[in-house]
Motif scaffolding. Structure first.
Motif, mmCIF file in Angstrom:
data_model
loop_
_atom_site.group_PDB
_atom_site.id
_atom_site.type_symbol
_atom_site.label_atom_id
_atom_site.label_comp_id
_atom_site.label_asym_id
_atom_site.label_seq_id
_atom_site.Cartn_x
_atom_site.Cartn_y
_atom_site.Cartn_z
ATOM 1 N N THR A 172 6.922 6.070 4.348
ATOM 2 C CA THR A 172 5.525 6.084 4.105
ATOM 3 C C THR A 172 5.116 4.723 4.908
ATOM 4 O O THR A 172 3.971 4.689 5.726
ATOM 5 C CB THR A 172 5.063 6.175 2.651
ATOM 6 N N CYS A 173 5.945 3.498 4.806
ATOM 7 C CA CYS A 173 5.170 2.426 5.344
ATOM 8 C C CYS A 173 5.320 2.687 6.803
ATOM 9 O O CYS A 173 4.314 2.056 7.753
ATOM 10 C CB CYS A 173 6.220 1.046 4.948
ATOM 11 N N ARG A 180 3.849 1.726 -1.286
ATOM 12 C CA ARG A 180 4.327 1.809 -2.483
ATOM 13 C C ARG A 180 3.482 2.186 -3.565
ATOM 14 O O ARG A 180 3.625 2.974 -4.399
ATOM 15 C CB ARG A 180 5.509 0.553 -2.726
ATOM 16 N N LYS A 181 2.426 1.065 -3.797
ATOM 17 C CA LYS A 181 1.635 1.245 -4.970
ATOM 18 C C LYS A 181 0.394 2.373 -4.655
ATOM 19 O O LYS A 181 0.278 3.049 -5.633
ATOM 20 C CB LYS A 181 0.932 -0.162 -5.045
ATOM 21 N N THR A 182 -0.007 2.596 -3.831
ATOM 22 C CA THR A 182 -1.072 3.529 -3.440
ATOM 23 C C THR A 182 -0.638 4.901 -3.187
ATOM 24 O O THR A 182 -1.150 5.614 -3.690
ATOM 25 C CB THR A 182 -2.093 3.109 -2.350
ATOM 26 N N PHE A 183 0.603 5.134 -2.396
ATOM 27 C CA PHE A 183 0.908 6.209 -1.942
ATOM 28 C C PHE A 183 2.278 6.814 -2.625
ATOM 29 O O PHE A 183 2.907 7.800 -2.411
ATOM 30 C CB PHE A 183 1.084 6.476 -0.411
ATOM 31 N N SER A 195 0.534 -9.658 -5.934
ATOM 32 C CA SER A 195 -0.270 -8.596 -6.872
ATOM 33 C C SER A 195 0.734 -7.350 -6.839
ATOM 34 O O SER A 195 0.871 -6.761 -7.990
ATOM 35 C CB SER A 195 -1.576 -8.139 -6.053
ATOM 36 N N ALA A 196 1.611 -7.196 -6.221
ATOM 37 C CA ALA A 196 2.558 -6.142 -6.533
ATOM 38 C C ALA A 196 3.544 -6.253 -7.380
ATOM 39 O O ALA A 196 4.105 -5.547 -8.032
ATOM 40 C CB ALA A 196 3.322 -5.652 -5.092
ATOM 41 N N VAL A 231 0.874 -1.089 0.061
ATOM 42 C CA VAL A 231 -0.062 0.183 0.007
ATOM 43 C C VAL A 231 0.958 1.051 0.074
ATOM 44 O O VAL A 231 0.733 2.224 -0.626
ATOM 45 C CB VAL A 231 -0.848 -0.005 1.219
#
Length: 167
Positions: free
Chosen positions: A78-79, A69-72, A147-148, A67
């Motif tokens: 961020t993690c 990396r991919k979303t934000f 999925s990533a 989340v």
């Protein structure tokens, strides 16, 4: 505490608490345990729910880096922010609620199969509960990593989060 006392009373009154010696190993015991669970909705539903919770709730260690990396579009910072609360009192309150719900879920999920299984298959039913609770997490850990990477082969769970946040 009251639930434990009630459980003990039920065991005593129904005779389910009667000690049964260790089962002699024989072919078909796993199938017998699975058949008992299938025939008993009071066992099948909690075991299924435990597996679902194990898959969906306990894979956050892997999902949060994805989340981040991919979303934000972030990385390790961020993690870290996703796992942190804005203040200590809020963090303590969230941890208290989360801990209470987790303990209630685990104790109820552990007690229910014991109370609803026959003494002769209780060990097998509890082994199935352990697999549902603990064994579903490694499989669920792979799905965010899979999925990533756009469906590429999943890497071992311990490396997936690190690979996602550092790439």
């Amino acid at each position: 505490m009251q639930r434990v006392a009630q459980s003990r009373l039920v065991l005593e009154l129904t005779g389910s608490g009667t000690a049964v010696g260790p089962a002699v190993r024989a072919p078909g015991q796993l199938r017998e345990g699975l058949a008992h669970v299938r025939r008993t909705p009071e066992l099948a539903v909690p075991l299924l729910m435990t597996a679902i919770v194990g898959c969906l709730a306990f894979e956050f260690r892997i999902a949060l880096p994805v989340v981040a990396r991919k979303t934000f579009g972030g990385g390790p910072t961020t993690c870290g922010l996703l796992t942190a609360a804005p203040s200590l009192p809020l963090a303590l309150a969230a941890l208290t609620v989360t801990g209470a719900v987790s303990v209630a879920l685990q104790s109820t999920g552990n007690t229910t199969p014991q109370l609803n299984s026959l003494p002769s298959v209780r060990g097998r039913v509890m082994a199935l509960w352990s697999v549902a609770f603990l064994g579903s997490t490694p499989w669920a850990d792979r799905s965010p990593g899979w999925s990533a990477t756009g469906g590429a082969a999943a890497t071992p769970s311990s490396r997936t989060g690190r690979a996602v946040t550092t790439s």
